[in-house]
Motif scaffolding. Structure first.
Motif, PDB file in Angstrom:
ATOM      1  N   THR A  17       0.840  -1.197   0.000  1.00  0.00           N
ATOM      2  CA  THR A  17       0.000   0.000   0.000  1.00  0.00           C
ATOM      3  C   THR A  17       0.873   1.244   0.000  1.00  0.00           C
ATOM      4  O   THR A  17       1.902   1.292   0.681  1.00  0.00           O
ATOM      5  N   ARG A  18       0.464   2.228  -0.767  1.00  0.00           N
ATOM      6  CA  ARG A  18       1.113   3.538  -0.710  1.00  0.00           C
ATOM      7  C   ARG A  18       0.454   4.310   0.424  1.00  0.00           C
ATOM      8  O   ARG A  18      -0.661   4.815   0.300  1.00  0.00           O
ATOM      9  N   VAL A  19       1.161   4.420   1.553  1.00  0.00           N
ATOM     10  CA  VAL A  19       0.548   4.975   2.753  1.00  0.00           C
ATOM     11  C   VAL A  19       0.629   6.503   2.794  1.00  0.00           C
ATOM     12  O   VAL A  19      -0.182   7.152   3.462  1.00  0.00           O
ATOM     13  N   THR A  20       1.636   7.094   2.122  1.00  0.00           N
ATOM     14  CA  THR A  20       1.728   8.543   1.982  1.00  0.00           C
ATOM     15  C   THR A  20       2.222   8.826   0.570  1.00  0.00           C
ATOM     16  O   THR A  20       2.482   7.897  -0.203  1.00  0.00           O
ATOM     17  N   LEU A  21       2.410  10.100   0.239  1.00  0.00           N
ATOM     18  CA  LEU A  21       2.937  10.435  -1.089  1.00  0.00           C
ATOM     19  C   LEU A  21       4.346   9.919  -1.295  1.00  0.00           C
ATOM     20  O   LEU A  21       4.788   9.711  -2.425  1.00  0.00           O
ATOM     21  N   THR A  22       5.066   9.685  -0.190  1.00  0.00           N
ATOM     22  CA  THR A  22       6.482   9.312  -0.310  1.00  0.00           C
ATOM     23  C   THR A  22       6.804   7.937   0.273  1.00  0.00           C
ATOM     24  O   THR A  22       7.968   7.550   0.267  1.00  0.00           O
ATOM     25  N   GLN A  23       5.819   7.186   0.754  1.00  0.00           N
ATOM     26  CA  GLN A  23       6.143   5.911   1.400  1.00  0.00           C
ATOM     27  C   GLN A  23       5.144   4.814   1.045  1.00  0.00           C
ATOM     28  O   GLN A  23       3.944   5.044   0.960  1.00  0.00           O
ATOM     29  N   TRP A  24       5.722   3.622   0.832  1.00  0.00           N
ATOM     30  CA  TRP A  24       4.940   2.408   0.586  1.00  0.00           C
ATOM     31  C   TRP A  24       5.229   1.418   1.712  1.00  0.00           C
ATOM     32  O   TRP A  24       6.335   1.410   2.272  1.00  0.00           O
ATOM     33  N   GLN A  25       4.234   0.567   2.031  1.00  0.00           N
ATOM     34  CA  GLN A  25       4.434  -0.478   3.028  1.00  0.00           C
ATOM     35  C   GLN A  25       3.943  -1.812   2.496  1.00  0.00           C
ATOM     36  O   GLN A  25       2.957  -1.864   1.752  1.00  0.00           O
ATOM     37  N   ALA A  26       4.658  -2.873   2.898  1.00  0.00           N
ATOM     38  CA  ALA A  26       4.194  -4.234   2.644  1.00  0.00           C
ATOM     39  C   ALA A  26       3.809  -4.828   3.992  1.00  0.00           C
ATOM     40  O   ALA A  26       4.628  -4.872   4.919  1.00  0.00           O
ATOM     41  N   VAL A  27       2.563  -5.267   4.115  1.00  0.00           N
ATOM     42  CA  VAL A  27       2.039  -5.757   5.388  1.00  0.00           C
ATOM     43  C   VAL A  27       1.531  -7.179   5.216  1.00  0.00           C
ATOM     44  O   VAL A  27       0.765  -7.471   4.290  1.00  0.00           O
ATOM     45  N   ASP A  28       1.964  -8.060   6.111  1.00  0.00           N
ATOM     46  CA  ASP A  28       1.526  -9.456   6.101  1.00  0.00           C
ATOM     47  C   ASP A  28       1.068  -9.827   7.500  1.00  0.00           C
ATOM     48  O   ASP A  28       1.843  -9.767   8.457  1.00  0.00           O
ATOM     49  N   ASN A  29      -0.221 -10.210   7.624  1.00  0.00           N
ATOM     50  CA  ASN A  29      -0.791 -10.561   8.935  1.00  0.00           C
ATOM     51  C   ASN A  29      -0.563  -9.454   9.959  1.00  0.00           C
ATOM     52  O   ASN A  29      -0.131  -9.694  11.096  1.00  0.00           O
ATOM     53  N   ASP A  30      -0.851  -8.228   9.546  1.00  0.00           N
ATOM     54  CA  ASP A  30      -0.751  -7.037  10.397  1.00  0.00           C
ATOM     55  C   ASP A  30       0.687  -6.700  10.795  1.00  0.00           C
ATOM     56  O   ASP A  30       0.909  -5.872  11.687  1.00  0.00           O
ATOM     57  N   LEU A  31       1.670  -7.308  10.135  1.00  0.00           N
ATOM     58  CA  LEU A  31       3.067  -7.032  10.425  1.00  0.00           C
ATOM     59  C   LEU A  31       3.712  -6.375   9.207  1.00  0.00           C
ATOM     60  O   LEU A  31       3.600  -6.880   8.089  1.00  0.00           O
ATOM     61  N   VAL A  32       4.376  -5.234   9.422  1.00  0.00           N
ATOM     62  CA  VAL A  32       5.081  -4.578   8.331  1.00  0.00           C
ATOM     63  C   VAL A  32       6.337  -5.382   8.006  1.00  0.00           C
ATOM     64  O   VAL A  32       7.218  -5.555   8.847  1.00  0.00           O
ATOM     65  N   VAL A  33       6.410  -5.904   6.777  1.00  0.00           N
ATOM     66  CA  VAL A  33       7.531  -6.757   6.372  1.00  0.00           C
ATOM     67  C   VAL A  33       8.435  -6.069   5.346  1.00  0.00           C
ATOM     68  O   VAL A  33       9.399  -6.668   4.875  1.00  0.00           O
ATOM     69  N   GLY A  34       8.123  -4.821   5.014  1.00  0.00           N
ATOM     70  CA  GLY A  34       8.962  -4.077   4.090  1.00  0.00           C
ATOM     71  C   GLY A  34       8.392  -2.697   3.860  1.00  0.00           C
ATOM     72  O   GLY A  34       7.186  -2.471   4.056  1.00  0.00           O
ATOM     73  N   TYR A  35       9.264  -1.774   3.480  1.00  0.00           N
ATOM     74  CA  TYR A  35       8.769  -0.442   3.135  1.00  0.00           C
ATOM     75  C   TYR A  35       9.688   0.197   2.105  1.00  0.00           C
ATOM     76  O   TYR A  35      10.857  -0.163   1.969  1.00  0.00           O
TER      77      TYR A  35
END
Length: 264
Positions: A17-35
């Motif tokens: 998900t693109r969470v802001t204009l400048t940051q993306w997150q990868a989330v698996d089972n409510d855990l951030v596994v990459g950004y």
């Protein structure tokens, strides 16, 4: 089922998900596994970074980011980090330039800078004592000169930029070369943990070849030595012969290199 199967399945199920204009997150089972992040340099270039554990997650985050960002895109990687270089290569990035990292002795007796004095019309202003308006004025002049000639892509990778676009973010970090009612040059030194970094040395074009940069460097390294700091660092573009000669001429030792990668 082996651990690689579990990692692969987690990579497939993670939501990016693109969470802001400048940051993306990868989330698996409510855990951030990459950004992933993107930042804009003063010259408008976009620099991207990705932090993950698994190759597959890097590829997914890179694909998501590259699908929405304008080209060209840039990133900076330690040349010895073959794994990260391979990841960016898979995303289509190629080498744009190389920067050498130097370790610099601060002892004036070792560098030979104890014999260096500024030109008669120049006074070196210590860090934290530069006047605000003259410092910002010389910063603007030098930035305009750089933009009109070699371009900001040839300046150090850590060029700063405040929320208003001003590159004088912290005046206490700057040494200046005062000339009458104006400044002719500036030097930025940043304390990075216990190893200070010479982040920028710049002189107005009409004051080149007068020894002003060398005088600012002599003052800065001497001040660090007086505080008990024996070594500083700096980064220099491989093709910048003048800066290479300046640092190697005072005994700086090349210890590493960073690659600026580009995707066009």
């Amino acid at each position: 089922m082996n651990t690689s199967d579990i990692s692969s399945r987690a990579d497939d199920s993670a939501a990016i998900t693109r969470v802001t204009l400048t940051q993306w997150q990868a989330v698996d089972n409510d855990l951030v596994v990459g950004y992933g992040d993107v930042s804009t340099r003063p010259d408008g270039r976009l620099f991207v970074s990705i932090d993950v554990w698994q190759d597959a997650m890097f590829d997914r985050l890179a694909a998501a980011m590259l699908a929405t960002l304008r080209r060209p895109l840039y990133t900076v990687v330690d040349e010895n980090d073959s794994e990260l270089l391979s990841r960016w290569a898979r995303a289509g990035f190629t080498t744009g330039r190389r920067e050498w990292e130097y370790l610099i002795p601060t002892d004036p007796g070792s560098t030979g800078l104890h014999r260096v004095a500024p030109p008669p019309d120049i006074t070196i202003v210590p860090a934290g004592h530069a006047a605000d308006e003259p410092l910002r004025a010389v910063d603007r002049v030098i930035r305009d000169e750089v933009a009109a000639t070699v371009g900001w892509q040839d300046m150090p990778v850590e060029i700063l930029r405040g929320p208003d676009g001003d590159t004088i973010v912290d005046r206490s970090k700057y040494v200046a070369a005062a000339q009458s009612d104006r400044y002719a040059g500036l030097l930025r030194v940043v304390q990075v943990t216990r190893l200070p970094r010479i982040g920028l040395i710049a002189v107005r074009s009409d004051q080149h070849r007068r020894g002003i940069a060398r005088a600012m460097l002599a003052h800065t390294l001497g001040a660090l030595h007086a505080r008990g700091i024996t070594t500083a660092s700096a980064e220099v573009k491989e093709s910048n012969a003048a800066a290479t000669a300046l640092f190697e001429g005072i005994g700086a030792r090349r210890v590493n290199s960073n690659l600026e990668l580009v995707l066009r």
